[in-house]
Enzyme design. Structure first.
Site, PDB file in Angstrom:
ATOM      1  N   GLN A  78       0.839  -1.205   0.000  1.00  0.00           N
ATOM      2  CA  GLN A  78       0.000   0.000   0.000  1.00  0.00           C
ATOM      3  C   GLN A  78       0.877   1.260   0.000  1.00  0.00           C
ATOM      4  O   GLN A  78       1.129   1.850   1.045  1.00  0.00           O
ATOM      5  CB  GLN A  78      -0.915  -0.018   1.230  1.00  0.00           C
ATOM      6  CG  GLN A  78      -1.946   1.063   1.238  1.00  0.00           C
ATOM      7  CD  GLN A  78      -2.947   0.908   0.112  1.00  0.00           C
ATOM      8  OE1 GLN A  78      -3.317  -0.188  -0.272  1.00  0.00           O
ATOM      9  NE2 GLN A  78      -3.397   2.014  -0.426  1.00  0.00           N
ATOM     10  N   PHE A  79       1.332   1.678  -1.176  1.00  0.00           N
ATOM     11  CA  PHE A  79       2.243   2.818  -1.279  1.00  0.00           C
ATOM     12  C   PHE A  79       1.641   4.119  -0.771  1.00  0.00           C
ATOM     13  O   PHE A  79       2.358   5.029  -0.366  1.00  0.00           O
ATOM     14  CB  PHE A  79       2.739   2.994  -2.723  1.00  0.00           C
ATOM     15  CG  PHE A  79       1.729   3.625  -3.641  1.00  0.00           C
ATOM     16  CD1 PHE A  79       1.717   4.993  -3.847  1.00  0.00           C
ATOM     17  CD2 PHE A  79       0.789   2.842  -4.308  1.00  0.00           C
ATOM     18  CE1 PHE A  79       0.796   5.572  -4.700  1.00  0.00           C
ATOM     19  CE2 PHE A  79      -0.128   3.410  -5.154  1.00  0.00           C
ATOM     20  CZ  PHE A  79      -0.136   4.786  -5.351  1.00  0.00           C
ATOM     21  N   THR A  80       0.326   4.222  -0.730  1.00  0.00           N
ATOM     22  CA  THR A  80      -0.313   5.487  -0.346  1.00  0.00           C
ATOM     23  C   THR A  80      -0.096   5.847   1.122  1.00  0.00           C
ATOM     24  O   THR A  80      -0.383   6.973   1.521  1.00  0.00           O
ATOM     25  CB  THR A  80      -1.828   5.463  -0.638  1.00  0.00           C
ATOM     26  OG1 THR A  80      -2.435   4.410   0.117  1.00  0.00           O
ATOM     27  CG2 THR A  80      -2.085   5.261  -2.122  1.00  0.00           C
TER      28      THR A  80
END
Length: 127
Positions: A78-80
């Site tokens: 989950q890069f966000t």
């Protein structure tokens, strides 16, 4: 690295209406890789995730880890989690790792979990 950890009674991940992963009671972990992360961060964060005492013991105190009860674990990329809204209204992901680096670190993280902690009931997803 940054991990958002949530206790769950169950969790399911679907892609295009098809279930690609599911767990029963355990932890759902969203994992983000920072652009400056190093391999040394992998052992630390994996130990923290698996050692977190967030499940209740017989006295109803959060004193039990995932490993002690052999609960399940789902890890989702989950890069966000490294998004920033300090300026303006459009999130900046400048601190997130590039996709190539992030996928490599994510896979190394999963390998550390498998080798170091010998967990059999782990669901790993790259979403």
């Amino acid at each position: 690295m940054r991990a958002l950890v949530r206790r769950v009674l169950s969790a399911t991940v679907s892609v295009n209406c098809k279930t690609v992963g599911e767990i029963n009671r355990g932890l759902l972990v969203y994992l983000a890789v920072h652009k400056d992360d190093e391999d040394s961060d992998l052992g630390w964060i994996s130990q923290k995730v698996l050692g977190m005492r967030v499940f209740e013991d017989d006295a109803k105190k959060m004193n039990i880890s995932l490993v002690e009860r052999e609960y399940e674990l789902m890890v989702i990329s989950q890069f966000t989690l490294f998004g920033s809204l300090r300026k303006g209204f459009r999130p900046s992901f400048n601190n997130s790792a590039t996709p190539e680096f992030a996928v490599g670190q994510y896979r190394k993280f999963l390998q550390v979990l498998k080798e170091k902690f010998s967990i059999s009931s782990v669901t790993f997803l790259i979403v």
